[in-house]
Design an enzyme around this catalytic site. Structure first.
Site, PDB file in Angstrom:
ATOM      1  N   SER A  68      63.239  -8.182  85.252  1.00 27.66           N
ATOM      2  CA  SER A  68      63.099  -6.766  84.907  1.00 27.66           C
ATOM      3  C   SER A  68      62.141  -6.016  85.833  1.00 27.66           C
ATOM      4  O   SER A  68      62.358  -5.943  87.025  1.00 27.66           O
ATOM      5  CB  SER A  68      62.659  -6.691  83.445  1.00 27.66           C
ATOM      6  OG  SER A  68      62.534  -5.382  83.017  1.00 27.66           O
ATOM      7  N   ALA A 386      57.852   3.230  74.031  1.00 29.58           N
ATOM      8  CA  ALA A 386      57.359   4.341  74.853  1.00 29.58           C
ATOM      9  C   ALA A 386      57.791   4.166  76.303  1.00 29.58           C
ATOM     10  O   ALA A 386      58.029   5.135  77.025  1.00 29.58           O
ATOM     11  CB  ALA A 386      55.843   4.412  74.764  1.00 29.58           C
ATOM     12  N   ARG A 516      46.426  -6.229  72.721  1.00 30.79           N
ATOM     13  CA  ARG A 516      47.321  -7.348  72.387  1.00 30.79           C
ATOM     14  C   ARG A 516      47.636  -8.145  73.658  1.00 30.79           C
ATOM     15  O   ARG A 516      47.611  -7.582  74.760  1.00 30.79           O
ATOM     16  CB  ARG A 516      48.625  -6.855  71.745  1.00 30.79           C
ATOM     17  CG  ARG A 516      49.403  -5.897  72.609  1.00 30.79           C
ATOM     18  CD  ARG A 516      50.737  -5.548  71.998  1.00 30.79           C
ATOM     19  NE  ARG A 516      51.756  -6.536  72.311  1.00 30.79           N
ATOM     20  CZ  ARG A 516      52.410  -6.607  73.463  1.00 30.79           C
ATOM     21  NH1 ARG A 516      52.156  -5.746  74.442  1.00 30.79           N
ATOM     22  NH2 ARG A 516      53.314  -7.531  73.663  1.00 30.79           N
TER      23      ARG A 516
HETATM   24  P1  NG1 Z   1      54.626  -7.074  77.083  1.00 31.70           P
HETATM   25  O1  NG1 Z   1      54.342  -7.601  78.436  1.00 31.70           O
HETATM   26  O2  NG1 Z   1      54.748  -8.103  75.983  1.00 31.70           O
HETATM   27  O3  NG1 Z   1      53.713  -5.925  76.744  1.00 31.70           O
HETATM   28  C1  NG1 Z   1      56.542  -5.512  78.114  1.00 31.70           C
HETATM   29  C2  NG1 Z   1      56.599  -4.156  77.480  1.00 31.70           C
HETATM   30  C3  NG1 Z   1      57.518  -4.237  76.268  1.00 31.70           C
HETATM   31  C4  NG1 Z   1      58.896  -4.769  76.637  1.00 31.70           C
HETATM   32  C5  NG1 Z   1      58.752  -6.060  77.445  1.00 31.70           C
HETATM   33  C6  NG1 Z   1      60.076  -6.559  77.972  1.00 31.70           C
HETATM   34  C7  NG1 Z   1      54.803  -2.499  77.326  1.00 31.70           C
HETATM   35  C8  NG1 Z   1      53.458  -2.185  76.808  1.00 31.70           C
HETATM   36  N1  NG1 Z   1      55.274  -3.716  77.044  1.00 31.70           N
HETATM   37  O4  NG1 Z   1      56.083  -6.428  77.134  1.00 31.70           O
HETATM   38  O5  NG1 Z   1      57.610  -2.984  75.683  1.00 31.70           O
HETATM   39  O6  NG1 Z   1      59.642  -3.802  77.315  1.00 31.70           O
HETATM   40  O7  NG1 Z   1      57.838  -5.912  78.530  1.00 31.70           O
HETATM   41  O8  NG1 Z   1      60.405  -6.097  79.221  1.00 31.70           O
HETATM   42  O9  NG1 Z   1      55.431  -1.662  77.966  1.00 31.70           O
HETATM   43 ZN    ZN Z   2      64.070  -4.226  82.119  1.00 28.59          ZN
END
Ligand code: NG1
Ligand code: ZN
Length: 552
Positions: A68, A386, A516
Protein backbone atom coordinates in the site's frame (compact mmCIF):
# COMPACT_ATOMS: atom_id res chain seq x y z
CA UNK A 1 -4.00 -35.28 5.43
CA UNK A 2 -2.77 -38.09 3.19
CA UNK A 3 0.89 -39.02 2.70
CA UNK A 4 1.13 -37.53 -0.78
CA UNK A 5 -0.15 -34.14 0.41
CA UNK A 6 2.11 -34.24 3.43
CA UNK A 7 5.20 -34.94 1.40
CA UNK A 8 4.42 -32.20 -1.17
CA UNK A 9 4.05 -29.67 1.63
CA UNK A 10 7.22 -30.81 3.37
CA UNK A 11 9.28 -30.79 0.20
CA UNK A 12 8.10 -27.48 -1.21
CA UNK A 13 8.43 -25.60 2.03
CA UNK A 14 12.12 -26.48 2.34
CA UNK A 15 12.64 -24.00 -0.53
CA UNK A 16 11.06 -21.21 1.53
CA UNK A 17 12.82 -20.97 4.90
CA UNK A 18 11.40 -18.26 7.18
CA UNK A 19 13.56 -15.20 7.95
CA UNK A 20 15.65 -15.56 11.10
CA UNK A 21 15.00 -13.32 14.07
CA UNK A 22 11.82 -11.67 12.72
CA UNK A 23 8.40 -12.22 14.17
CA UNK A 24 5.73 -11.52 11.58
CA UNK A 25 2.14 -10.70 12.38
CA UNK A 26 -1.05 -10.21 10.38
CA UNK A 27 -1.44 -6.55 11.35
CA UNK A 28 -4.01 -3.90 10.46
CA UNK A 29 -3.87 -4.98 6.82
CA UNK A 30 -2.05 -8.29 6.41
CA UNK A 31 1.69 -8.92 6.61
CA UNK A 32 4.09 -6.13 5.73
CA UNK A 33 7.86 -6.04 5.86
CA UNK A 34 10.94 -5.43 3.78
CA UNK A 35 10.25 -7.35 0.55
CA UNK A 36 13.51 -9.30 0.88
CA UNK A 37 12.22 -11.31 3.85
CA UNK A 38 8.73 -12.10 2.58
CA UNK A 39 9.23 -15.10 0.27
CA UNK A 40 8.38 -17.66 2.91
CA UNK A 41 5.46 -15.60 4.24
CA UNK A 42 3.72 -15.32 0.88
CA UNK A 43 4.41 -19.00 0.14
CA UNK A 44 2.74 -19.95 3.41
CA UNK A 45 -0.16 -17.53 2.99
CA UNK A 46 -0.65 -19.09 -0.46
CA UNK A 47 -1.26 -22.37 1.36
CA UNK A 48 -3.62 -20.60 3.77
CA UNK A 49 -5.62 -19.10 0.88
CA UNK A 50 -6.05 -22.52 -0.74
CA UNK A 51 -7.23 -23.93 2.62
CA UNK A 52 -9.64 -21.03 3.00
CA UNK A 53 -11.08 -21.83 -0.42
CA UNK A 54 -11.52 -25.49 0.57
CA UNK A 55 -13.12 -24.45 3.86
CA UNK A 56 -15.63 -22.23 2.05
CA UNK A 57 -16.75 -24.98 -0.32
CA UNK A 58 -14.42 -24.06 -3.18
CA UNK A 59 -15.29 -20.34 -3.17
CA UNK A 60 -12.76 -18.04 -4.83
CA UNK A 61 -10.28 -16.42 -2.43
CA UNK A 62 -8.04 -13.44 -3.25
CA UNK A 63 -4.35 -12.88 -2.48
CA UNK A 64 -3.00 -9.40 -3.01
CA UNK A 65 0.72 -8.65 -2.92
CA UNK A 66 1.09 -5.02 -1.86
CA UNK A 67 2.43 -2.80 0.89
CA UNK A 68 0.00 0.00 0.00
CA UNK A 69 1.39 3.37 1.15
CA UNK A 70 4.65 1.96 2.55
CA UNK A 71 8.00 2.60 0.88
CA UNK A 72 8.81 0.88 -2.39
CA UNK A 73 11.29 -1.58 -0.86
CA UNK A 74 8.56 -2.99 1.42
CA UNK A 75 5.93 -5.41 0.33
CA UNK A 76 3.10 -7.33 1.91
CA UNK A 77 0.25 -9.73 1.49
CA UNK A 78 -3.46 -9.53 2.25
CA UNK A 79 -6.17 -12.14 1.85
CA UNK A 80 -9.66 -11.44 0.45
CA UNK A 81 -12.51 -13.63 1.67
CA UNK A 82 -15.30 -14.92 -0.65
CA UNK A 83 -17.46 -11.81 -0.03
CA UNK A 84 -14.60 -9.62 -1.31
CA UNK A 85 -14.00 -8.39 2.25
CA UNK A 86 -10.88 -8.98 4.34
CA UNK A 87 -9.91 -12.42 5.64
CA UNK A 88 -12.13 -13.43 8.55
CA UNK A 89 -10.40 -12.46 11.79
CA UNK A 90 -10.79 -16.00 13.17
CA UNK A 91 -8.07 -17.12 10.78
CA UNK A 92 -5.52 -14.44 11.69
CA UNK A 93 -3.95 -16.46 14.54
CA UNK A 94 -3.42 -19.35 12.09
CA UNK A 95 -1.86 -16.92 9.61
CA UNK A 96 0.48 -15.69 12.36
CA UNK A 97 1.43 -19.18 13.49
CA UNK A 98 2.23 -20.57 10.03
CA UNK A 99 4.11 -17.41 9.02
CA UNK A 100 6.38 -17.93 12.03
CA UNK A 101 6.72 -21.74 11.96
CA UNK A 102 10.48 -22.34 12.24
CA UNK A 103 10.78 -25.37 9.91
CA UNK A 104 8.82 -27.51 7.41
CA UNK A 105 7.87 -30.14 10.01
CA UNK A 106 6.29 -27.64 12.39
CA UNK A 107 4.58 -25.92 9.46
CA UNK A 108 2.97 -29.16 8.30
CA UNK A 109 2.08 -30.02 11.89
CA UNK A 110 0.25 -26.67 12.28
CA UNK A 111 -1.58 -27.16 8.97
CA UNK A 112 -2.62 -30.70 9.92
CA UNK A 113 -3.97 -29.62 13.31
CA UNK A 114 -5.79 -26.62 11.86
CA UNK A 115 -7.33 -28.62 9.00
CA UNK A 116 -8.55 -31.19 11.50
CA UNK A 117 -10.01 -28.61 13.85
CA UNK A 118 -11.71 -26.71 11.01
CA UNK A 119 -12.79 -29.84 9.14
CA UNK A 120 -11.01 -28.82 5.96
CA UNK A 121 -10.90 -31.56 3.31
CA UNK A 122 -7.23 -31.57 2.29
CA UNK A 123 -7.27 -34.99 0.70
CA UNK A 124 -7.37 -33.81 -2.92
CA UNK A 125 -11.08 -34.62 -3.25
CA UNK A 126 -12.17 -30.98 -3.49
CA UNK A 127 -11.17 -28.07 -5.73
CA UNK A 128 -9.90 -24.67 -4.53
CA UNK A 129 -9.39 -21.42 -6.44
CA UNK A 130 -7.22 -18.44 -5.52
CA UNK A 131 -6.98 -15.19 -7.50
CA UNK A 132 -3.57 -13.57 -7.28
CA UNK A 133 -2.83 -9.91 -7.85
CA UNK A 134 -0.02 -7.46 -7.17
CA UNK A 135 0.74 -3.76 -7.26
CA UNK A 136 3.61 -2.22 -9.25
CA UNK A 137 6.42 -2.91 -6.74
CA UNK A 138 9.44 -4.49 -8.44
CA UNK A 139 9.51 -7.26 -5.81
CA UNK A 140 5.91 -8.20 -6.68
CA UNK A 141 6.65 -10.56 -9.52
CA UNK A 142 8.80 -13.00 -7.56
CA UNK A 143 6.49 -12.81 -4.55
CA UNK A 144 3.52 -13.73 -6.75
CA UNK A 145 5.56 -16.69 -7.92
CA UNK A 146 6.19 -17.77 -4.31
CA UNK A 147 2.49 -17.37 -3.43
CA UNK A 148 1.61 -19.40 -6.51
CA UNK A 149 3.90 -22.21 -5.34
CA UNK A 150 2.20 -22.18 -1.93
CA UNK A 151 -1.28 -22.40 -3.48
CA UNK A 152 -0.26 -25.23 -5.80
CA UNK A 153 1.12 -27.24 -2.86
CA UNK A 154 -2.45 -27.97 -1.88
CA UNK A 155 -3.72 -30.80 -4.08
CA UNK A 156 -6.75 -29.67 -6.09
CA UNK A 157 -5.99 -25.94 -5.71
CA UNK A 158 -5.45 -23.67 -8.70
CA UNK A 159 -4.09 -20.13 -8.79
CA UNK A 160 -5.24 -17.61 -11.36
CA UNK A 161 -2.82 -14.74 -11.80
CA UNK A 162 -4.63 -11.46 -12.51
CA UNK A 163 -1.32 -9.59 -12.91
CA UNK A 164 -1.03 -5.96 -11.84
CA UNK A 165 -4.30 -4.76 -10.29
CA UNK A 166 -5.38 -2.36 -7.59
CA UNK A 167 -6.22 -3.94 -4.24
CA UNK A 168 -9.93 -3.09 -4.53
CA UNK A 169 -10.04 -4.40 -8.08
CA UNK A 170 -8.88 -7.82 -6.88
CA UNK A 171 -11.43 -7.78 -4.04
CA UNK A 172 -14.14 -6.83 -6.56
CA UNK A 173 -13.14 -9.71 -8.85
CA UNK A 174 -13.27 -12.19 -5.98
CA UNK A 175 -16.74 -11.03 -4.98
CA UNK A 176 -18.04 -10.96 -8.55
CA UNK A 177 -16.77 -14.47 -9.32
CA UNK A 178 -18.38 -15.85 -6.20
CA UNK A 179 -21.66 -14.24 -7.17
CA UNK A 180 -21.44 -15.87 -10.59
CA UNK A 181 -21.08 -12.49 -12.27
CA UNK A 182 -18.70 -11.45 -15.02
CA UNK A 183 -15.48 -10.60 -13.23
CA UNK A 184 -12.83 -9.33 -15.62
CA UNK A 185 -11.10 -5.97 -15.39
CA UNK A 186 -13.23 -4.77 -18.29
CA UNK A 187 -16.36 -5.75 -16.32
CA UNK A 188 -15.09 -3.81 -13.31
CA UNK A 189 -14.54 -0.67 -15.40
CA UNK A 190 -17.91 -1.18 -17.07
CA UNK A 191 -19.74 -1.35 -13.73
CA UNK A 192 -17.99 1.77 -12.41
CA UNK A 193 -18.42 3.83 -15.57
CA UNK A 194 -22.07 2.90 -16.23
CA UNK A 195 -23.14 3.63 -12.64
CA UNK A 196 -21.29 6.97 -12.76
CA UNK A 197 -23.07 7.75 -16.03
CA UNK A 198 -26.37 6.85 -14.37
CA UNK A 199 -25.70 9.37 -11.57
CA UNK A 200 -24.92 12.06 -14.13
CA UNK A 201 -28.02 11.30 -16.22
CA UNK A 202 -30.18 11.71 -13.11
CA UNK A 203 -28.90 15.17 -12.18
CA UNK A 204 -31.87 17.50 -11.73
CA UNK A 205 -31.93 20.27 -14.30
CA UNK A 206 -31.54 23.14 -11.85
CA UNK A 207 -29.16 22.21 -9.11
CA UNK A 208 -27.33 25.28 -7.89
CA UNK A 209 -25.50 28.15 -9.48
CA UNK A 210 -21.96 27.15 -8.71
CA UNK A 211 -20.76 25.05 -11.59
CA UNK A 212 -17.03 24.90 -10.81
CA UNK A 213 -17.35 21.18 -10.23
CA UNK A 214 -17.54 20.67 -13.98
CA UNK A 215 -13.89 21.76 -14.40
CA UNK A 216 -11.08 19.23 -14.62
CA UNK A 217 -9.92 17.03 -11.79
CA UNK A 218 -6.16 16.52 -11.40
CA UNK A 219 -5.16 13.23 -9.75
CA UNK A 220 -1.83 12.36 -8.10
CA UNK A 221 -1.52 8.57 -8.46
CA UNK A 222 1.36 8.11 -5.97
CA UNK A 223 3.50 6.62 -8.78
CA UNK A 224 1.56 3.43 -8.19
CA UNK A 225 -0.88 1.06 -9.81
CA UNK A 226 -3.70 3.64 -9.73
CA UNK A 227 -2.09 5.64 -12.56
CA UNK A 228 -2.52 3.07 -15.29
CA UNK A 229 -5.93 1.94 -14.03
CA UNK A 230 -7.33 5.45 -13.77
CA UNK A 231 -6.14 6.07 -17.31
CA UNK A 232 -8.10 3.02 -18.50
CA UNK A 233 -11.19 4.02 -16.52
CA UNK A 234 -11.08 7.59 -17.84
CA UNK A 235 -11.29 6.27 -21.38
CA UNK A 236 -14.49 4.41 -20.49
CA UNK A 237 -16.05 7.61 -19.16
CA UNK A 238 -16.40 8.99 -22.68
CA UNK A 239 -15.59 12.55 -21.71
CA UNK A 240 -18.18 12.72 -18.92
CA UNK A 241 -15.38 13.57 -16.55
CA UNK A 242 -12.22 15.43 -17.40
CA UNK A 243 -9.30 13.88 -15.52
CA UNK A 244 -5.62 14.81 -15.71
CA UNK A 245 -3.31 12.16 -14.31
CA UNK A 246 0.00 12.97 -12.59
CA UNK A 247 2.58 10.82 -10.81
CA UNK A 248 1.39 7.81 -12.74
CA UNK A 249 4.49 5.69 -12.06
CA UNK A 250 5.94 3.52 -14.79
CA UNK A 251 8.18 5.56 -17.03
CA UNK A 252 7.13 8.87 -15.49
CA UNK A 253 10.24 8.76 -13.28
CA UNK A 254 8.90 9.26 -9.76
CA UNK A 255 9.26 6.77 -6.91
CA UNK A 256 6.26 4.98 -5.44
CA UNK A 257 4.89 6.81 -2.37
CA UNK A 258 7.89 9.15 -2.12
CA UNK A 259 6.65 12.69 -1.57
CA UNK A 260 3.43 11.67 -3.33
CA UNK A 261 0.21 9.84 -2.60
CA UNK A 262 -2.78 10.03 -0.28
CA UNK A 263 -0.84 9.00 2.83
CA UNK A 264 1.78 11.71 2.34
CA UNK A 265 -0.82 14.38 1.50
CA UNK A 266 -3.08 13.50 4.42
CA UNK A 267 -0.38 13.14 7.07
CA UNK A 268 1.92 16.01 5.99
CA UNK A 269 -0.84 18.30 4.73
CA UNK A 270 1.47 19.28 1.86
CA UNK A 271 0.99 19.11 -1.91
CA UNK A 272 2.54 16.07 -3.61
CA UNK A 273 5.42 16.35 -6.05
CA UNK A 274 4.40 17.59 -9.45
CA UNK A 275 1.85 20.06 -8.07
CA UNK A 276 2.52 23.75 -7.62
CA UNK A 277 1.29 27.32 -7.74
CA UNK A 278 -0.18 26.88 -11.22
CA UNK A 279 -2.69 24.44 -9.72
CA UNK A 280 -4.24 27.01 -7.36
CA UNK A 281 -8.01 26.92 -7.76
CA UNK A 282 -8.04 23.43 -9.26
CA UNK A 283 -9.75 20.40 -7.74
CA UNK A 284 -7.01 17.87 -6.95
CA UNK A 285 -7.09 14.34 -5.55
CA UNK A 286 -4.46 11.89 -4.41
CA UNK A 287 -4.56 8.06 -4.42
CA UNK A 288 -2.37 5.80 -2.31
CA UNK A 289 0.05 3.19 -3.69
CA UNK A 290 -2.51 0.41 -4.22
CA UNK A 291 -5.47 2.75 -4.90
CA UNK A 292 -7.66 1.67 -2.01
CA UNK A 293 -7.78 5.14 -0.52
CA UNK A 294 -7.93 8.74 -1.65
CA UNK A 295 -8.20 12.32 -0.42
CA UNK A 296 -8.93 15.61 -2.16
CA UNK A 297 -7.05 18.86 -1.78
CA UNK A 298 -6.59 22.34 -3.19
CA UNK A 299 -3.34 24.29 -3.31
CA UNK A 300 -3.12 27.41 -1.12
CA UNK A 301 -2.00 30.54 -2.98
CA UNK A 302 1.55 31.46 -1.85
CA UNK A 303 1.20 28.78 0.81
CA UNK A 304 4.62 27.11 0.51
CA UNK A 305 3.19 23.75 -0.60
CA UNK A 306 0.51 23.93 2.07
CA UNK A 307 -2.89 22.64 1.03
CA UNK A 308 -6.52 22.67 2.03
CA UNK A 309 -6.97 18.99 2.81
CA UNK A 310 -10.34 17.38 2.15
CA UNK A 311 -9.91 14.09 3.93
CA UNK A 312 -11.82 10.86 4.37
CA UNK A 313 -14.05 12.45 7.00
CA UNK A 314 -15.22 15.10 4.57
CA UNK A 315 -15.67 12.53 1.81
CA UNK A 316 -17.78 10.53 4.25
CA UNK A 317 -19.78 13.65 5.14
CA UNK A 318 -20.49 14.42 1.48
CA UNK A 319 -21.64 10.85 0.87
CA UNK A 320 -23.77 10.79 4.03
CA UNK A 321 -25.42 14.09 3.10
CA UNK A 322 -26.25 12.90 -0.43
CA UNK A 323 -27.65 9.59 0.78
CA UNK A 324 -29.71 11.30 3.43
CA UNK A 325 -31.17 13.65 0.82
CA UNK A 326 -32.13 10.74 -1.43
CA UNK A 327 -33.68 8.84 1.48
CA UNK A 328 -35.75 11.91 2.31
CA UNK A 329 -37.13 11.87 -1.24
CA UNK A 330 -38.00 8.17 -0.86
CA UNK A 331 -40.04 8.91 2.30
CA UNK A 332 -40.09 5.18 2.87
CA UNK A 333 -42.27 4.02 5.73
CA UNK A 334 -39.86 1.12 6.31
CA UNK A 335 -36.89 3.39 6.93
CA UNK A 336 -33.56 1.64 6.34
CA UNK A 337 -31.12 1.64 9.23
CA UNK A 338 -28.16 3.93 8.52
CA UNK A 339 -24.85 3.60 10.40
CA UNK A 340 -21.84 5.88 10.00
CA UNK A 341 -18.61 4.24 11.14
CA UNK A 342 -15.49 6.20 12.09
CA UNK A 343 -12.31 5.68 14.10
CA UNK A 344 -10.70 7.85 16.77
CA UNK A 345 -8.69 9.53 13.98
CA UNK A 346 -11.88 11.13 12.64
CA UNK A 347 -11.77 14.86 13.05
CA UNK A 348 -14.09 15.86 15.91
CA UNK A 349 -15.76 18.45 13.67
CA UNK A 350 -16.84 15.75 11.21
CA UNK A 351 -18.44 13.67 13.93
CA UNK A 352 -20.35 16.71 15.14
CA UNK A 353 -21.48 17.50 11.57
CA UNK A 354 -22.73 13.94 11.02
CA UNK A 355 -24.54 13.82 14.36
CA UNK A 356 -26.12 17.20 13.63
CA UNK A 357 -27.47 15.68 10.39
CA UNK A 358 -29.31 13.28 12.67
CA UNK A 359 -27.14 10.29 11.77
CA UNK A 360 -25.93 7.54 14.08
CA UNK A 361 -22.13 7.51 14.41
CA UNK A 362 -20.27 4.46 15.75
CA UNK A 363 -16.54 4.17 16.55
CA UNK A 364 -14.31 1.14 16.00
CA UNK A 365 -10.56 0.51 16.34
CA UNK A 366 -8.33 1.44 13.37
CA UNK A 367 -8.32 -0.93 10.43
CA UNK A 368 -10.83 -1.52 7.70
CA UNK A 369 -11.67 -4.98 8.99
CA UNK A 370 -13.28 -3.41 12.06
CA UNK A 371 -15.05 -0.60 10.24
CA UNK A 372 -16.33 -2.86 7.48
CA UNK A 373 -17.67 -5.41 9.95
CA UNK A 374 -19.56 -2.71 11.84
CA UNK A 375 -20.95 -1.12 8.64
CA UNK A 376 -22.34 -4.49 7.57
CA UNK A 377 -24.72 -4.39 10.53
CA UNK A 378 -26.81 -1.67 8.86
CA UNK A 379 -29.02 -1.47 5.74
CA UNK A 380 -26.78 1.38 4.71
CA UNK A 381 -23.34 1.34 6.32
CA UNK A 382 -20.99 4.17 5.44
CA UNK A 383 -17.47 3.94 6.77
CA UNK A 384 -14.34 5.99 6.22
CA UNK A 385 -11.02 6.40 7.92
CA UNK A 386 -9.71 9.97 7.99
CA UNK A 387 -6.94 8.80 5.66
CA UNK A 388 -9.49 8.20 2.90
CA UNK A 389 -10.11 4.48 3.13
CA UNK A 390 -13.79 3.61 3.12
CA UNK A 391 -16.88 2.65 1.22
CA UNK A 392 -20.67 2.42 1.39
CA UNK A 393 -22.35 -0.94 1.97
CA UNK A 394 -25.98 -1.71 1.10
CA UNK A 395 -27.79 -4.73 2.53
CA UNK A 396 -29.58 -7.11 0.15
CA UNK A 397 -32.82 -6.13 1.85
CA UNK A 398 -32.29 -2.47 1.03
CA UNK A 399 -31.26 -3.28 -2.56
CA UNK A 400 -34.49 -5.29 -2.98
CA UNK A 401 -36.45 -2.39 -1.63
CA UNK A 402 -34.76 -0.03 -4.14
CA UNK A 403 -35.47 -2.50 -6.92
CA UNK A 404 -39.15 -2.41 -5.97
CA UNK A 405 -39.31 1.40 -6.03
CA UNK A 406 -37.39 1.56 -9.33
CA UNK A 407 -40.05 -0.66 -10.91
CA UNK A 408 -43.09 1.20 -9.57
CA UNK A 409 -45.29 2.58 -12.31
CA UNK A 410 -46.78 5.69 -10.69
CA UNK A 411 -46.55 8.65 -13.04
CA UNK A 412 -47.23 11.36 -10.45
CA UNK A 413 -44.42 13.86 -9.96
CA UNK A 414 -43.81 12.45 -6.52
CA UNK A 415 -43.63 8.91 -7.88
CA UNK A 416 -41.21 10.01 -10.57
CA UNK A 417 -38.95 11.74 -8.06
CA UNK A 418 -38.97 8.67 -5.85
CA UNK A 419 -37.97 6.47 -8.75
CA UNK A 420 -35.09 8.81 -9.58
CA UNK A 421 -33.88 8.79 -5.97
CA UNK A 422 -34.03 4.98 -5.92
CA UNK A 423 -32.03 4.84 -9.15
CA UNK A 424 -29.42 7.23 -7.75
CA UNK A 425 -29.05 5.12 -4.63
CA UNK A 426 -28.85 2.00 -6.77
CA UNK A 427 -26.04 3.63 -8.73
CA UNK A 428 -24.26 4.49 -5.46
CA UNK A 429 -24.39 0.80 -4.47
CA UNK A 430 -22.93 -0.17 -7.83
CA UNK A 431 -20.22 2.42 -8.10
CA UNK A 432 -19.00 1.80 -4.55
CA UNK A 433 -16.95 -1.36 -4.04
CA UNK A 434 -18.87 -3.68 -1.69
CA UNK A 435 -15.74 -5.54 -0.59
CA UNK A 436 -13.29 -2.86 0.45
CA UNK A 437 -12.46 0.86 0.10
CA UNK A 438 -11.75 1.75 -3.53
CA UNK A 439 -10.17 5.04 -4.60
CA UNK A 440 -11.42 4.83 -8.19
CA UNK A 441 -15.05 4.22 -7.27
CA UNK A 442 -14.82 6.80 -4.48
CA UNK A 443 -13.52 9.43 -6.91
CA UNK A 444 -16.41 8.76 -9.26
CA UNK A 445 -18.97 9.10 -6.49
CA UNK A 446 -17.47 12.37 -5.23
CA UNK A 447 -17.42 13.74 -8.77
CA UNK A 448 -20.99 12.57 -9.42
CA UNK A 449 -22.27 14.16 -6.21
CA UNK A 450 -20.42 17.46 -6.78
CA UNK A 451 -21.98 17.65 -10.24
CA UNK A 452 -25.38 16.73 -8.79
CA UNK A 453 -25.14 19.47 -6.17
CA UNK A 454 -23.51 21.89 -8.59
CA UNK A 455 -20.83 22.41 -5.96
CA UNK A 456 -17.24 23.56 -6.31
CA UNK A 457 -14.60 21.82 -4.26
CA UNK A 458 -14.47 24.87 -1.97
CA UNK A 459 -18.17 24.71 -1.30
CA UNK A 460 -17.79 21.05 -0.36
CA UNK A 461 -14.85 21.90 1.88
CA UNK A 462 -17.01 24.43 3.71
CA UNK A 463 -19.42 21.75 4.99
CA UNK A 464 -17.61 22.25 8.32
CA UNK A 465 -14.24 23.52 9.53
CA UNK A 466 -11.81 20.84 10.64
CA UNK A 467 -10.49 21.16 14.16
CA UNK A 468 -6.71 21.67 13.91
CA UNK A 469 -5.00 18.31 14.34
CA UNK A 470 -1.55 16.73 14.23
CA UNK A 471 -0.34 13.20 13.74
CA UNK A 472 3.15 12.06 14.76
CA UNK A 473 5.08 8.79 14.76
CA UNK A 474 7.29 7.82 17.70
CA UNK A 475 10.02 5.17 17.37
CA UNK A 476 10.14 3.05 20.52
CA UNK A 477 11.95 -0.11 21.58
CA UNK A 478 8.81 -2.30 21.59
CA UNK A 479 5.55 -0.85 20.34
CA UNK A 480 3.62 -3.92 21.46
CA UNK A 481 4.15 -2.68 25.04
CA UNK A 482 1.33 -0.21 24.38
CA UNK A 483 -2.07 -1.82 25.00
CA UNK A 484 -5.18 0.29 24.37
CA UNK A 485 -8.89 0.00 25.04
CA UNK A 486 -12.11 1.87 24.26
CA UNK A 487 -11.72 1.95 20.44
CA UNK A 488 -8.02 2.74 21.03
CA UNK A 489 -8.68 6.04 22.80
CA UNK A 490 -7.30 4.93 26.17
CA UNK A 491 -3.94 3.37 27.11
CA UNK A 492 -4.19 0.44 29.53
CA UNK A 493 -0.49 -0.41 29.53
CA UNK A 494 2.10 0.73 30.44
CA UNK A 495 0.43 1.89 33.65
CA UNK A 496 0.52 5.63 34.28
CA UNK A 497 0.88 6.63 30.60
CA UNK A 498 -2.81 7.47 30.12
CA UNK A 499 -2.85 9.60 33.29
CA UNK A 500 0.20 11.50 32.02
CA UNK A 501 -1.50 12.06 28.64
CA UNK A 502 -4.71 13.19 30.35
CA UNK A 503 -2.92 15.84 32.35
CA UNK A 504 -1.39 17.24 29.15
CA UNK A 505 -4.77 17.22 27.33
CA UNK A 506 -6.28 19.15 30.23
CA UNK A 507 -4.08 22.15 29.39
CA UNK A 508 -5.69 22.74 25.97
CA UNK A 509 -9.04 24.10 24.87
CA UNK A 510 -10.91 21.44 22.85
CA UNK A 511 -7.89 19.21 23.47
CA UNK A 512 -8.10 15.56 22.45
CA UNK A 513 -5.19 13.18 22.08
CA UNK A 514 -4.58 9.44 21.96
CA UNK A 515 -1.72 7.07 21.22
CA UNK A 516 -1.72 3.55 19.76
CA UNK A 517 0.82 1.14 18.27
CA UNK A 518 0.69 1.10 14.46
CA UNK A 519 -0.36 -2.17 12.87
CA UNK A 520 1.61 -1.51 9.69
CA UNK A 521 4.77 0.30 10.79
CA UNK A 522 7.19 -0.12 13.68
CA UNK A 523 6.04 3.04 15.47
CA UNK A 524 3.60 4.34 18.06
CA UNK A 525 1.22 6.89 16.54
CA UNK A 526 0.18 10.07 18.34
CA UNK A 527 -2.95 12.00 17.29
CA UNK A 528 -3.99 15.34 18.73
CA UNK A 529 -6.68 17.97 18.23
CA UNK A 530 -6.95 21.43 19.77
CA UNK A 531 -8.43 24.84 19.11
CA UNK A 532 -5.42 26.15 17.15
CA UNK A 533 -2.82 24.43 15.00
CA UNK A 534 -0.03 25.59 17.33
CA UNK A 535 -1.80 24.04 20.31
CA UNK A 536 -2.50 20.79 18.43
CA UNK A 537 1.21 20.62 17.46
CA UNK A 538 2.32 21.38 21.00
CA UNK A 539 0.00 18.78 22.49
CA UNK A 540 1.14 16.09 20.01
CA UNK A 541 4.81 16.90 20.63
CA UNK A 542 4.51 16.83 24.40
CA UNK A 543 2.60 13.54 24.31
CA UNK A 544 5.25 12.11 21.94
CA UNK A 545 7.89 13.03 24.53
CA UNK A 546 5.93 11.31 27.28
CA UNK A 547 5.62 8.18 25.12
CA UNK A 548 9.41 8.23 24.62
CA UNK A 549 9.93 8.56 28.36
CA UNK A 550 7.67 5.59 29.13
CA UNK A 551 8.88 3.32 26.34
CA UNK A 552 12.39 4.46 25.56
P1 NG1 B 1 -1.76 1.67 11.28
O1 NG1 B 1 -0.37 1.63 10.79
O2 NG1 B 1 -2.22 0.47 12.08
O3 NG1 B 1 -2.08 2.99 11.92
C1 NG1 B 1 -2.57 2.43 8.84
C2 NG1 B 1 -3.67 3.45 8.88
C3 NG1 B 1 -5.00 2.71 8.93
C4 NG1 B 1 -5.15 1.73 7.78
C5 NG1 B 1 -3.91 0.85 7.69
C6 NG1 B 1 -3.93 -0.05 6.47
C7 NG1 B 1 -3.64 5.64 9.97
C8 NG1 B 1 -3.52 6.38 11.24
N1 NG1 B 1 -3.55 4.31 10.06
O4 NG1 B 1 -2.70 1.61 9.99
O5 NG1 B 1 -6.03 3.64 8.94
O6 NG1 B 1 -5.41 2.41 6.58
O7 NG1 B 1 -2.71 1.61 7.69
O8 NG1 B 1 -3.33 0.49 5.36
O9 NG1 B 1 -3.81 6.24 8.92
ZN1 ZN C 1 -3.69 1.18 0.38
Amino acid sequence: MNEKQRSILLQSSTHFPPPKGTKLSYGTAGFRADASILQSTVFRIGILAALRSLKTGGAVIGLMITASHNKVSDNGIKVADPSGGMLTQDWEPFADSIANAPDPESLVQLITEFAKKENIPIDGSKAAVVLLGRDTRPSGESLVEAANKGICCVIGAVAINMGIVTTPELHWMVRARNKGMKASEADYFHQLSTSFRCLIDLIPEKSGEDNDAIGKLVVDCSNGVGGEKLQDLTQKLNGFLQIEIRNSGGNSGGILNEGVGADFVQKEKLSPQGFGPSDVGIRCASLDGDADRFVYFTIILNGNNKINLIDGDKILSLFALFIKQQLTILEDSKKPSVGIVQTAYANGASTKYLKDLGLKVIFTPTGVKYLHGKAEEYDIGIYFEANGHGTILFSDLFLNCLEGIKNESSSTENGLEKRKAAKRLWAVGNVMNQGVGDALSGLLLVEGILQHMGWSVDKWNQLYDDLPSRQLKVKVADRSAVITTNAETCVEKPPGLQEAINSLIGKYRQGRCFVRPSGTEDVVRVYSEAETQEEADELANSVANIVQQFLG
